[in-house]
Write an enzyme that holds these catalytic residues in place. Structure first.
Site, PDB file in Angstrom:
ATOM      1  N   LYS A   1       0.860  -1.182   0.000  1.00 16.75           N
ATOM      2  CA  LYS A   1       0.000   0.000   0.000  1.00 16.75           C
ATOM      3  C   LYS A   1       0.896   1.232   0.000  1.00 16.75           C
ATOM      4  CE  LYS A   1      -4.052  -2.125   0.655  1.00 16.75           C
ATOM      5  NZ  LYS A   1      -5.217  -2.000  -0.242  1.00 16.75           N
TER       6      LYS A   1
ATOM      7  N   LYS B   1     -13.448  -7.591  -7.856  1.00 17.88           N
ATOM      8  CA  LYS B   1     -13.847  -8.137  -6.564  1.00 17.88           C
ATOM      9  C   LYS B   1     -15.330  -8.445  -6.686  1.00 17.88           C
ATOM     10  CE  LYS B   1     -10.478  -5.507  -3.883  1.00 17.88           C
ATOM     11  NZ  LYS B   1     -10.243  -4.277  -3.120  1.00 17.88           N
TER      12      LYS B   1
HETATM   13 MG    MG Z   1      -7.099  -2.069  -4.176  1.00 16.36          MG
END
Ligand code: MG
Length: 368
Positions: free
Chosen positions: A164, A263
Site C-alpha cells: 500500500k 472483486k
Molecule cells: Mg485495491
C-alpha cells in the site's frame, strides 16, 4: 430451483495482524456470512464483504444487513429460479448495494453448482484448477518491517507482493524495495490517495518497473485516470472505479487503465464479474482478483473467479493463515510455491465449519 431459506450470520473475527491502508487500520473483521438452502436440500454459502465502516465503498455491514432483510431476500424467497443469472433482473429495481447483492448471489451460485453436482469453477467456465496468488502488505512503520514481511511471505511461497502506498510513503519505499528485491514482481495500491496534482510524483515511480499501480486517483475520476495513464509507463489498474461492466467499457474506451481488478463484492457478484471478464478478454485487458479480508467462504469464491482465462495476474488470494488464526472452512486455504489448488468437489468445494461460525456470531437471522 427454489430457495427455501436464507440465513444471515453476522460474525467478527480477529485478524492475525492489523491491516493498515491509506484510510485507516483494522484489527478485526466484521462480516456477514450468507447461507441459502434450496428445495433439494443443497446448502450454498456466500459472504457480504462490506466493512464495518464505509471507507472502501459506501456500504457497511449494518447497512447491508438492512438491505438484505428488507429488500434483497424477500423477492428471492417468493419465486422459483432456473439459473442464478436471473438474480440480476430480480433485483433490477434495487440500486447499487453491490456487496449485499453479491453475498446472496454467491450463495445461490454455490447451491446451484451443488445442485448440478459440479465444482463452481467448472460451472462458470474456469480453465485451470490451480491459480497463482500473491499477498498484500498494509502500510508498515519502517522499511525493515516491510523486508521482514516480504522475506517471510517469499519463504511461504508467495511470488507476487503488493504494498500500500500514499503521498509521502511512496517513492522512497518503492525505490528501497526495488533495490533490495530487484526481480520481485511488485505492485503498489494507493486506494485513491492521490490527485492529478501528484502526477509528477507518480511519474517518478516509472523506473521501478512496478507491475501496476492500483487506483491512484478517486473512484469517480475515470477521466483523470486516463490523463494520468497517458503520462505514465507504469500500467494503471482500476479497483474502486469499477462497479460494473459499463465502467470497464468506459475505462477501456478512455484509456483510463491497462489492468482491471475484480472483486465479486464490489461489482455485485458473479453475473457482473462474468460480464466484466468477457469484456476484458475481448479487449485483451488482463484481470486479477482482489481481496477484501475475506473469510474462507469469500476466499473460495475468489479462487473460482481466478480460474477464468483472463485472470492472468496473481490475485490477492492468500492462505487462510495470512489473516486468520483459524478459518471457517475446512480444510483451510494453503499456498504452495505461489499457487493454490482448487478442490474437486461440487460448489465452492470446502466444508463450512458451522460450529465455529456459531461461536463467532454477533447476530443471526433466518428468513424463509
Ligand atoms: Mg485495491
Amino acid at each position: 430451483m427454489k430457495i427455501e431459506s436464507v440465513t444471515l450470520h453476522r460474525i467478527r473475527m480477529e485478524l492475525v495482524s492489523p491491516f493498515v491502508t491509506s484510510y485507516g487500520a483494522y484489527v478485526d473483521r466484521e462480516t456477514i456470512i450468507v447461507q441459502v438452502v434450496n428445495s433439494d436440500g443443497n446448502i450454498g454459502w456466500g459472504e457480504c464483504v462490506a466493512f464495518a465502516t464505509p471507507w472502501y465503498t459506501e456500504e457497511t455491514v449494518q447497512g447491508a444487513w438492512h438491505m438484505l432483510q428488507q429488500f434483497l431476500i424477500p423477492p428471492l424467497l417468493e419465486q422459483e429460479i432456473r439459473h442464478p443469472n436471473e438474480l440480476t433482473s430480480l433485483w433490477s429495481g434495487i440500486k447499487r448495494n453491490s456487496m449485499a447483492k453479491a453475498g446472496v448471489e454467491m450463495a445461490v451460485w454455490d447451491a446451484y453448482a451443488k445442485h448440478q453436482h459440479k465444482p463452481l469453477y467448472q460451472l462458470i467456465g474456469g480453465v485451470r484448477d490451480e491459480i497463482k496468488v500473491g499477498v498484500a502488505i498494509g502500510l508498515q512503520p519502517t522499511i525493515e518491517h516491510y523486508c521482514q514481511l516480504i522475506d517471510q511471505y517469499l519463504q511461504q511461497g508467495y511470488e507476487r507482493i503488493k504494498v500500500k502506498i500514499k503521498p509521502g510513503r511512496d517513492l522512497s519505499l518503492i525505490a528501497e524495495l526495488r533495490e533490495r528485491y530487484p526481480q520481485l514482481p511488485l505492485m503498489a495500491d494507493a486506494n485513491s490517495a492521490y490527485t492529478l496534482a501528484n502526477l509528477n510524483d507518480l511519474k517518478q515511480l516509472d523506473p521501478y518497473h512496478l507491475m501496476m499501480i492500483e487506483q491512484p486517483l478517486a473512484a469517480d475520476d475515470i477521466i483523470d485516470h486516463a490523463k494520468l495513464q497517458s503520462n505514465l509507463n507504469t500500467p494503471i489498474c482500476l479497483d474502486e472505479s469499477i462497479l460494473h461492466a459499463e465502467d470497464v467499457r468506459k475505462a477501456i474506451q478512455l484509456g483510463s487503465c491497462k489492468v482491471v481488478n475484480v472483486k465479486l463484492g464490489r461489482v455485485g457478484g458473479w453475473n457482473e464479474a462474468l460480464r466484466i471478464h468477457k469484456l476484458c478478454l475481448d479487449h485483451n485487458v488482463p484481470l486479477w482478483c482482489g481481496g477484501m479480508l475475506e473469510t474462507g467462504i469469500g476466499r473460495a469464491h475468489n479462487m473460482a473467479l481466478a480460474t477464468l482465462a483472463g485472470f492472468t495476474i496473481p490475485g490477492d488470494i492468500s492462505a487462510s493463515s495470512r489473516y486468520w488464526y483459524r478459518d471457517i472452512i475446512m480444510p483451510e486455504v494453503s499456498v504452495d510455491k505461489g499457487s493454490v489448488r482448487l478442490p474437486d468437489k461440487p460448489g465452492i468445494g470446502f466444508e463450512v465449519d458451522e460450529q465455529y461460525i456459531a461461536s463467532l456470531t454477533l447476530d443471526k437471522l433466518m428468513m424463509r
